[in-house]
Design an enzyme around this catalytic site. Structure first.
Site, short mmCIF file in Angstrom:
data_model
loop_
_atom_site.label_atom_id
_atom_site.label_comp_id
_atom_site.label_asym_id
_atom_site.label_seq_id
_atom_site.Cartn_x
_atom_site.Cartn_y
_atom_site.Cartn_z
N GLY A 18 0.58 -0.81 2.28
CA GLY A 18 1.84 -0.08 2.30
C GLY A 18 1.73 1.34 2.85
N ILE A 19 2.53 2.21 2.28
CA ILE A 19 2.64 3.59 2.77
C ILE A 19 1.30 4.32 2.63
CG2 ILE A 19 3.73 5.82 2.27
CD1 ILE A 19 6.28 4.15 1.49
N ASP A 61 -7.97 3.30 -10.58
CA ASP A 61 -6.75 2.82 -11.24
C ASP A 61 -6.16 4.04 -11.94
OD1 ASP A 61 -4.80 1.82 -12.92
OD2 ASP A 61 -5.96 0.07 -13.53
N TYR A 153 12.44 2.64 -12.64
CA TYR A 153 11.95 3.30 -11.42
C TYR A 153 12.56 4.71 -11.24
CZ TYR A 153 10.60 3.83 -6.50
OH TYR A 153 10.08 4.30 -5.32
N LYS A 157 10.66 8.38 -11.51
CA LYS A 157 10.58 9.26 -10.33
C LYS A 157 11.26 10.61 -10.59
CE LYS A 157 8.32 6.60 -7.36
NZ LYS A 157 6.99 6.94 -6.83
N ALA A 187 9.48 -0.72 4.97
CA ALA A 187 9.20 -2.16 4.79
C ALA A 187 7.77 -2.35 4.29
CB ALA A 187 9.42 -2.90 6.10
N THR A 188 7.64 -2.45 2.98
CA THR A 188 6.36 -2.70 2.33
C THR A 188 6.60 -3.79 1.29
OG1 THR A 188 6.82 -1.09 0.61
CG2 THR A 188 5.69 -0.26 2.58
P1 NAP Z 1 3.55 -1.00 -2.30
O1 NAP Z 1 3.47 -1.61 -0.95
O2 NAP Z 1 4.03 -1.81 -3.45
O3 NAP Z 1 2.10 -0.38 -2.62
C1 NAP Z 1 1.88 0.22 -3.86
C2 NAP Z 1 0.42 0.64 -3.92
O4 NAP Z 1 0.21 1.28 -5.19
C3 NAP Z 1 -0.56 -0.54 -3.84
O5 NAP Z 1 -1.69 -0.17 -3.11
C4 NAP Z 1 -0.92 -0.77 -5.31
O6 NAP Z 1 -2.17 -1.38 -5.52
C5 NAP Z 1 -0.93 0.68 -5.78
N1 NAP Z 1 -0.93 0.81 -7.23
C6 NAP Z 1 -0.03 0.34 -8.13
N2 NAP Z 1 -0.40 0.65 -9.37
C7 NAP Z 1 -1.58 1.34 -9.28
C8 NAP Z 1 -2.46 1.91 -10.20
N3 NAP Z 1 -2.25 1.84 -11.53
N4 NAP Z 1 -3.57 2.56 -9.74
C9 NAP Z 1 -3.82 2.64 -8.42
N5 NAP Z 1 -3.03 2.08 -7.48
C10 NAP Z 1 -1.92 1.43 -7.91
O7 NAP Z 1 4.48 0.29 -2.30
P2 NAP Z 1 4.88 1.31 -1.11
O8 NAP Z 1 6.22 0.91 -0.63
O9 NAP Z 1 3.75 1.50 -0.17
O10 NAP Z 1 5.12 2.63 -1.98
C11 NAP Z 1 4.22 3.73 -2.00
C12 NAP Z 1 4.92 4.87 -2.72
O11 NAP Z 1 6.14 5.20 -2.00
C13 NAP Z 1 5.36 4.53 -4.14
O12 NAP Z 1 5.14 5.64 -4.98
C14 NAP Z 1 6.83 4.24 -4.01
O13 NAP Z 1 7.55 4.47 -5.21
C15 NAP Z 1 7.22 5.20 -2.90
N6 NAP Z 1 8.46 4.86 -2.18
C16 NAP Z 1 8.52 3.71 -1.46
C17 NAP Z 1 9.69 3.41 -0.77
C18 NAP Z 1 9.82 2.16 0.10
O14 NAP Z 1 10.91 1.92 0.66
N7 NAP Z 1 8.78 1.39 0.27
C19 NAP Z 1 10.80 4.26 -0.86
C20 NAP Z 1 10.69 5.43 -1.63
C21 NAP Z 1 9.51 5.71 -2.28
P3 NAP Z 1 -2.34 -3.00 -5.70
O15 NAP Z 1 -2.43 -3.57 -4.31
O16 NAP Z 1 -3.63 -3.12 -6.46
O17 NAP Z 1 -1.15 -3.49 -6.46
#
Ligand code: NAP
Length: 209
Positions: A18-19, A61, A153, A157, A187-188
């Site tokens: 993801g991001i 973690d 969520y 936040k 898109a993740t």
């Molecule tokens: P994602 O694809 O679901 O990836 C989340 C990442 O966080 C994964 O690498 C996951 O690891 C890791 N993670 C979860 N719990 C953890 C823990 N306890 N310790 C260490 N790592 C952990 O999400 P994303 O979309 O990339 O989001 C990244 C950030 O952007 C988040 O904070 C999210 O709230 C924020 N955000 C995203 C969006 C969006 O549209 N995507 C919009 C606004 C904000 P695993 O692979 O092991 O599960």
């Protein structure tokens, strides 16, 4: 190669996909030394191998109360900490019917995880007189636009945004800046297919000091 800027060291949490992975890729492309945090070491190693830059996987973690401090002892100071790990965009829930397990997990990772990481890494930044902490938040955590639904969520936040301001205040004048960003809809696995592709996007500044 010489540069007028020192070579920065960054640590990104939740960066095996993801991001977070894209942030590692972009920082690495700028010549930074990058630590790619992942709670699953195999996934972290695989993600680090997918990048062509000076990157090392770091077992982390953020829910584990000791893990940030163990990691700080193992890798030493970092210049930039990006608290990216996040969970539970709980669109299926209501506040009145919320599953406490989901709520607690959201706060554990999205708020306390980032808080612990700051406790582990900010003191060395302050001692060195320079550092940046970036909390990856969300527009969903804005009190001004918050409404019904998806309870865990946005409340976690919003609390992360509050922590950002408190940390920024505490560290004011030390050379350590603390900010929160919203990456927009990406898109993740969390964002789903409708968002922008994670490669090549630009984040926008949300709150902070
Ligand atoms: P994602 O694809 O679901 O990836 C989340 C990442 O966080 C994964 O690498 C996951 O690891 C890791 N993670 C979860 N719990 C953890 C823990 N306890 N310790 C260490 N790592 C952990 O999400 P994303 O979309 O990339 O989001 C990244 C950030 O952007 C988040 O904070 C999210 O709230 C924020 N955000 C995203 C969006 C969006 O549209 N995507 C919009 C606004 C904000 P695993 O692979 O092991 O599960």
């Amino acid at each position: 190669m010489t540069s007028e800027f020192p070579r920065r060291v960054a640590l990104v949490t939740g960066a095996n996909r993801g991001i977070g992975l894209e942030v590692c890729r972009q920082l690495g492309a700028r010549g930074w030394r990058v630590f790619l945090g992942a709670r699953d070491t195999e996934k972290g190693d695989a993600a680090a191998r997918s990048l062509v830059c000076d990157v090392s996987a770091a077992a982390l973690d953020v829910d584990d109360p000791d893990a940030p401090f163990r990691l700080a002892a193992a890798i030493g100071p970092v210049d930039v900490l990006i608290n990216n790990a996040g969970v539970h965009y709980d669109t299926w829930e209501t506040a009145l019917g919320a599953d406490w397990r989901i709520v607690r997990e959201a706060f554990e990772t999205n708020l306390f995880g980032a808080w612990r990481m700051a406790q582990a890494f900010a003191p060395e930044m302050r001692a060195r007189g320079w550092g940046r902490i970036v909390n990856v938040s969300s527009g969903a955590g804005s009190l001004a636009s918050m409404g019904a639904g998806t309870p865990a969520y946005p409340t976690s936040k919003a609390a992360l945004n509050a922590l950002t301001r408190v940390l920024a205040g505490e560290l004011s004048g030390t050379g350590v800046l603390v900010n929160a960003v919203c990456p927009g809809w990406v898109a993740t696995d969390m964002g789903g297919a409708g968002g922008r592709p994670s490669r090549g996007g630009r984040g926008e500044r949300a709150v902070g000091g």
